[in-house]
Scaffold this active site. Sequence first.
Site, mmCIF file in Angstrom:
data_model
loop_
_atom_site.group_PDB
_atom_site.id
_atom_site.type_symbol
_atom_site.label_atom_id
_atom_site.label_comp_id
_atom_site.label_asym_id
_atom_site.label_seq_id
_atom_site.Cartn_x
_atom_site.Cartn_y
_atom_site.Cartn_z
ATOM 1 C CG ASP A 40 -23.321 26.080 2.350
ATOM 2 O OD1 ASP A 40 -23.891 26.789 3.191
ATOM 3 O OD2 ASP A 40 -23.562 26.132 1.129
ATOM 4 C CG ASP B 261 -22.303 25.937 -3.366
ATOM 5 O OD1 ASP B 261 -22.531 26.450 -2.250
ATOM 6 O OD2 ASP B 261 -23.197 25.735 -4.208
#
Length: 780
Positions: free
Chosen positions: A410, A609
């Site tokens: 990400d 996250d």
Amino acid sequence: MALRHRTGNRFRFAVNLNFSDVICEFISSLPGVKKFRFNSLSSSLVVEFSSDLDFECWLSTSNEKLTILALTKSSFALSSLALSSSELPPLIADGTQAEIAAAISSEKFDLLPARLKLPLLALVTTTLALPLELPFFPLLLLVLLAGGRCFDRARSSLWDRRKLNVDVLDALAVVLHSIEGFLFGPALMLSMIEGGESIRDATARIAHSSTRSLKTDLETQVNIRRADISMLICIAEIEVGDIVLLFAGDQVPIDGIVLLGQSSLDVRSLTGESVPRFVEPGDDVLASSLVLEGSIEVSTTAVGQFTKAGQIAKLLEAAPVCDSRVGNYAAKVADQFVLPTLALSALSFSLFGSLSQAASLLMLDLGTGLRVSVPTSILASLNRAASNGILIRSGRALEALAEVDVIVFDKTGTLTTGDPELLHIEVLDNSYSQNDLLQLAASAEQGLKHPIAIAICNAAKSKKISLLTVSDWRCEIGRGVSASQSGRKLLVGNRRLLREEGIDPPPFSSDSSLRVATEIVIAVDSRLAGVIYLADSLRSDSKELLRLLGEKGISCHILTGDSEAVALQVGQQLGLSRSQIHAEALPDVKADVVRRLKAEGHRVAFVGDGLNDSAALAYADVAVSFCHGSDIAKETAEIILSGGNIIQLLEAYELSKFSFSIVKQNIAIVAVPNLTALVIGVLLPIPPIFAILINNGSCILAALNALRPLAHKPNITLPKPEIQDLELKQLAARLGTTSQKIVARRSRADFANWSASNDPQQYSWRYETKLKLFRVSSDF
């Protein structure tokens, strides 16, 4: 619910007993259920249905009702019921369903597990049998009882899976030696085997993805307006068409369309965009977004499972579930030698006619040594990782990480810091310097909690620029601020604010790196003074991490919900090709990308996250998150990096590779002496005590070798950051904390990780006692 077993109209499901009260309410409300009960030992629910029930139809309907019930309770934790009509994978070769359930229901490891008590008792008793002149038959009964788990695994292998494996070999060796009257050998063998199994259980955790933290992402109560009447209701009572009233600090509980008002929304949890999104009438809002400023009235278009957040929960429910213990690597290797061992034992019996000799050869198997040394190596690696601030929750995760060839990252909060930072200041009026412009902007923005305002004020603070007193301050949501300072009118905001004030914005920058940054224009008395550019900057170690991973043959990808221009800019900085960059990806798209890479034959790790990363985390072979990540990301992840540095991922990878190199060494340590003795034993008699010494001696050597990961040090050389040593006050200002707090922490073992988590560039610091200065750690 995950179906374990079916007998007639009685079904056994795998469930999470922590939610038995809610499950009880759910099951009792369904038609066709005659009776049900919970089995706490095996973490299962037994349900008996009416004989005329269409089970497939019932399960399909029940799944939908259960999802609605979960949303009604504002607890997505019920997804741990794993809504699936497919059966669980076959039993692992060395454990019963109850043992697996018991192992994964707790991460606690007892010094003397229950499965080890009886074999140890048998070992002690048989050792003392000769000096104490203990009777034979009670000892025989004790040894056979101690082998109960071994016999059960052998039975399961032969009758349930029609497979001849090392458990059958072990059980046969125990029985033959016991019949021959040699009880010490079987007792020692069983103690070693069950000891290894106990260590394997210590590497276990619940490996399925839990969505219980969605409870914290969706407010349980909300203000709505119906028929011009305002009321406070539970989220479960919101209906499509209701008008929801949201204010600064509220979490958006529904998907909808803005009817009235303006607001800035933090949408990182769903889209990954680092810059807040401005919304006004006609714009869409999504559940789990956070209202930063302003107030809005939203017409509800989707609730519960039909929101984007609800769809994430459904993706997680459909994610594959795997055995959380270290894989059956040892058993797979040992199983390959079962038939040769049996054949050689039979040949020896035909040559010598000695049942004792044949039983001795059966003890020269690889199973005991490998089933002790392999999980010991894994457990040592997990402990070493923990001492380095890396939480690896299962042996399976460590095993899978060693095989990874693709890592998908990400962007926001993973490869980047996740918050806007000052990138550049462009001066448009030469009567002002860059510091002057930063001072004016920070003075106007001071006190705001908007991420951009915080970034500007932090930049001024780091440069030790004092702020000016302003008056007539006014905040224009989604545009910027206006204020007066010593008779001058200040405008600090975006191009829209300038146009509304009748000022032509400056031309766009020709610098490609600035075109994807957020612009904050400064005007003084209706004249353009300058432009401040802010962007979500890369972590200090991101570029080096991707370079080192590339050298190890691992392909890296970026997967982000941010715009394509921003993603390409970051990818270019990291040296990635266009095919390795995936932009504007919502959670379901992220999961699809991971599944596509796996379908191409890759072993995929995903690092993220946020809530928007949880589905991709669940589908990856290895899921990695951070201690600062969202609750759902941390719960879904199997590996959590607790330090401020993403370079810890490389440390974990190197540790996993080292651990499994130890496993291969242990195979040689166990195999060479046992196979050599096995071949010799066909031609020459081998006493039982000699077979025990060879088998268990090699087992002990392999177990000692398996402890080497405890002393492993990662071979990672990073360029030293060009940053000078700092005094106490300077470091306190840099970390945004007090000198007293640093003094209290500087001698603690976690000071490096703590300082990295507070440092704007995630540098780790250490205290040089002789110099009385703070220096960046060499392993930052």
